[in-house]
Design a protein around this motif. Structure first.
Motif, PDB file in Angstrom:
ATOM      1  N   ILE A  12       3.825   1.413   1.408  1.00 56.60           N
ATOM      2  CA  ILE A  12       5.032   1.677   0.626  1.00 56.60           C
ATOM      3  C   ILE A  12       4.703   1.328  -0.814  1.00 56.60           C
ATOM      4  CG2 ILE A  12       7.442   0.999   0.209  1.00 56.60           C
ATOM      5  CD1 ILE A  12       7.780   0.657   3.211  1.00 56.60           C
ATOM      6  N   ASP A  13       4.883   2.306  -1.683  1.00 53.04           N
ATOM      7  CA  ASP A  13       4.544   2.160  -3.110  1.00 53.04           C
ATOM      8  C   ASP A  13       3.087   1.679  -3.268  1.00 53.04           C
ATOM      9  OD1 ASP A  13       7.222   2.837  -3.498  1.00 53.04           O
ATOM     10  OD2 ASP A  13       7.848   0.734  -3.566  1.00 53.04           O
ATOM     11  N   PHE A  61      11.838  -2.451   8.308  1.00 56.24           N
ATOM     12  CA  PHE A  61      12.190  -2.890   6.949  1.00 56.24           C
ATOM     13  C   PHE A  61      12.398  -4.394   6.891  1.00 56.24           C
ATOM     14  CE2 PHE A  61      13.510   1.591   6.460  1.00 56.24           C
ATOM     15  CZ  PHE A  61      12.827   1.874   5.280  1.00 56.24           C
ATOM     16  N   ASP A  63      11.223  -7.349   1.595  1.00 56.84           N
ATOM     17  CA  ASP A  63      10.248  -6.990   0.546  1.00 56.84           C
ATOM     18  C   ASP A  63      10.611  -5.680  -0.153  1.00 56.84           C
ATOM     19  OD1 ASP A  63       8.991  -9.162   1.542  1.00 56.84           O
ATOM     20  OD2 ASP A  63       7.268  -8.095   2.396  1.00 56.84           O
ATOM     21  N   ILE A  64      11.354  -4.820   0.543  1.00 56.32           N
ATOM     22  CA  ILE A  64      11.675  -3.509  -0.029  1.00 56.32           C
ATOM     23  C   ILE A  64      13.049  -3.574  -0.696  1.00 56.32           C
ATOM     24  CG2 ILE A  64      11.849  -1.010   0.452  1.00 56.32           C
ATOM     25  CD1 ILE A  64       9.035  -2.303   0.979  1.00 56.32           C
ATOM     26  N   HIS A  89      11.450   4.636  -3.373  1.00 56.29           N
ATOM     27  CA  HIS A  89      10.130   4.198  -2.913  1.00 56.29           C
ATOM     28  C   HIS A  89       9.357   5.392  -2.365  1.00 56.29           C
ATOM     29  CE1 HIS A  89      11.277  -0.035  -3.230  1.00 56.29           C
ATOM     30  NE2 HIS A  89      12.439   0.333  -2.708  1.00 56.29           N
ATOM     31  N   PHE A 138       6.759   6.316   0.772  1.00 53.56           N
ATOM     32  CA  PHE A 138       6.096   5.900   2.016  1.00 53.56           C
ATOM     33  C   PHE A 138       4.956   6.870   2.317  1.00 53.56           C
ATOM     34  CE2 PHE A 138       5.189   6.110   6.475  1.00 53.56           C
ATOM     35  CZ  PHE A 138       5.111   4.773   6.827  1.00 53.56           C
ATOM     36  N   ARG A 180      16.451   3.346  -0.750  1.00 51.89           N
ATOM     37  CA  ARG A 180      16.821   2.202   0.074  1.00 51.89           C
ATOM     38  C   ARG A 180      17.977   1.492  -0.607  1.00 51.89           C
ATOM     39  NH1 ARG A 180      16.747   0.249   5.150  1.00 51.89           N
ATOM     40  NH2 ARG A 180      16.585  -1.988   5.204  1.00 51.89           N
TER      41      ARG A 180
END
Ligand SMILES: [Zn+2]
Length: 572
Positions: free
Chosen positions: A521-522, A541, A544-545, A550, A552, A572
């Motif tokens: 992710i990112d 999830f 952290d997100i 973002h 994926f 998100r």
């Protein structure tokens, strides 16, 4: 005359008695009342016994039932420290190993979750090594445990057929696994084993194979007393091996489990014993030497042979005379008795009479193919194929046969018939196949494939595709140029994932199989968990997100380095 009685067993045989197990065959005494049951459920009940017959292995522990549910606290069986933690796609799924000061290690498998301290260690390992599967050792001071302490939560993880705790007691030094019921962890049991059939094998000095003449005879009886359905006196001559179909239940479940021991007596003298006391993992495949493997492979019948193949090395035969093979060549009538016990000492027996008659060994027959010897390196080759079997991989001498047939559609070689599937291999052997069609630029994409569809891996060298395979059968060369397929289940470009708990995928590959998967992710690696039963690959999830946009990304690579990528922007 009956063969001389020689006790060939390496272990010293003794009969131990304790409060629960009466007259059980075991080589030594084990500490009683040291270990507790891993669950608080009473009465303790099992779905699988130690040493139970499973495809290609003896069951290595006790499967404690958990009311068909997950989520029960799992307790340390005694004081010690968590010495190993394992997370696997299949196998035990999640497992912990506790090393105890008395020289034994306990193992707890198919767990749903670990204790918080272990969860942290696993996560650290997974992120550091960028892997879902983990297997690492701990030092004695990292996670010490007291007896009774809750060390995990029971589950259904990995290759389990339903919720339960797989529990083992191992010798810490040798890593041999030992029947936990010999440590006083008994299961209420007043039910004797059941005998359903016997087998008669006319060996007559020849190696055992699917060609060994044999008869299976029906058995009737109950409550531990069994007899043959038809004639009570068998007429036999020559070198005879016996076999038995038997299983056991305990008082608390309807599962058909394995028996503890089988003893064969001739005229009152023991000629063969088998007991599931302890064994080493590298010998567990020798179950295919223990059972009538041709009968199992042909019609899934578990006939347990009461004679020992010369190449079988497993510590489950405490005593035998002439490997359990009996020579009938006089004019007398002999008594043969089978005594089968479960680990609680409940006994079933079957008696039969054998009218023996004189016998002359037949002239040795010339092999049809090439003789392979179980204790020697064996090799077969022609201009298209080479087979190399190292000592220890055959259980008996073998009249090895080879033929070839036309190139299957899509293959790069003829179909090579490497003996047949009715002879088991202990571990593996090497097979070399020369392509009949130029591989061109695909040399690094070539694999060996079996006729039953399994890719056996392989690499190209010196004009051959070479691989280690674990069975005899039919093999040819194919190439894998097709990338694996990613099937997103709940994400596409632009998805709003605010309410989602996880991002889920399925994955598939046409031939060589998926070697690795990487989710980011990112651009940062994230943990993708792979569930054995649903086959779903998922990212869950966490905090952290942050809310916002973002990216994926998922990359799959197969075993021939074909790869595919999926990428989606999500919010998100
Ligand atoms: Zn198990």
């Amino acid at each position: 005359m009956i063969k001389k009685i020689l006790v060939t067993g390496a272990m010293c045989l003794a009969l131990y008695s304790n409060a629960f197990a009466q007259n059980i065959i075991q080589s030594r005494a084990y500490p009683q009342n040291y270990f507790r049951y891993p669950l608080d459920l009473t009465p303790p009940t099992t779905a699988g016994s130690f040493g139970e017959l499973r495809p290609s292995h003896f069951h290595s522990g006790l499967d404690f039932k958990t009311n068909q549910r997950t989520g029960y606290p799992v307790h340390a069986a005694a004081e010690g420290y968590i010495s190993r933690v394992r997370v696997q796609f299949g196998g035990f799924g999640r497992a912990i190993y506790i090393t105890h000061p008395n020289g034994y290690t306990t193992v707890y498998g198919h767990l749903q979750s670990f204790s918080p301290a272990v969860i942290d260690l696993v996560k650290k390992y997974q992120y550091e090594h960028q892997t879902f599967e983990a297997d690492f050792n701990l030092t004695p001071t990292q996670v010490p445990v007291k007896k009774d302490e809750v060390v995990a939560i029971s589950g259904n993880a990995g290759a389990s057929a339903g919720p339960h705790v797989h529990f083992e007691i191992r010798d810490s030094k040798t890593e041999e696994t030992i029947n936990a019921q010999l440590f006083g962890l008994t299961i209420p049991d007043k039910v004797p084993p059941t005998i359903t059939a016997i087998g008669i094998y006319h060996l007559n000095g020849k190696p055992f194979s699917e060609k060994t003449p044999k008869e299976f005879l029906g058995v009737t009886g109950s409550a531990g007393n069994y007899h043959l359905l038809k004639p009570q006196t068998l007429e036999l001559s020559g070198n005879i091996g016996f076999g038995i179909n038997t299983s056991d239940m305990n008082s608390t479940s309807f599962n058909h489990n394995g028996v503890y021991s089988i003893e064969l007596k001739l005229d009152g003298k023991t000629v063969y014993t088998f007991a599931v006391e302890r064994f080493a993992f590298d010998q567990t495949h020798a179950i295919n030497a223990y059972i009538d493997y041709p009968a199992f492979e042909s019609f899934r019948r578990w006939m347990q042979k009461c004679f020992i193949l010369p190449g079988s090395r497993i510590s489950l035969y405490p005593q035998s005379v002439n490997n359990g093979i009996i020579t009938f060549d006089d004019n007398a009538t002999h008594d043969v008795e089978y005594i089968v016990k479960d680990v609680a000492g409940n006994t079933a027996s079957l008696n039969l009479k054998v009218k023996s008659s004189p016998f002359t060994n037949p002239q040795p027959v010339k092999p049809i193919g090439t003789m392979f010897y179980y204790d020697k390196r064996s090799e077969f080759s022609n201009d298209k194929v080479k087979v190399v079997i190292m000592p220890g991989n055959l259980y008996d001498d073998l009249d090895f046969q080879y033929s070839a047939s036309a190139k299957p559609v899509g293959a790069y070689s003829a179909m090579h018939h490497i003996h047949n599937r009715l002879t088991p291999i202990h571990d593996s052997y090497e097979i070399w196949i020369k392509p009949d069609v130029d591989l061109g630029k695909y040399t690094d994409k070539a694999v060996i494939v079996s006729s039953w569809g399994g890719c056996q891996g392989g690499y190209f060298k010196d004009g051959y595709v070479i691989s280690q395979v674990s069975a005899f059968g039919d093999y040819c060369i194919k190439v894998d140029t097709v990338p694996p397929v990613i099937h997103p289940l709940n994400i596409k470009n632009g998805s709003n994932m605010r309410a989602a708990r996880s991002i889920n995928f399925r994955m598939s590959d046409n031939l060589s199989g998926i070697k690795s998967y990487t989710g980011t992710i990112d651009g940062k690696w994230v943990l993708m968990e792979h569930d054995y039963k649903s086959k779903i690959l998922s990212y869950t999830f966490n905090s952290d997100i942050a809310p916002g946009k973002h990216v994926f990304k998922l990359t799959l690579v197969d075993n021939k380095n074909n790869f595919s990528e999926f990428s989606a922007d999500f919010s998100r």
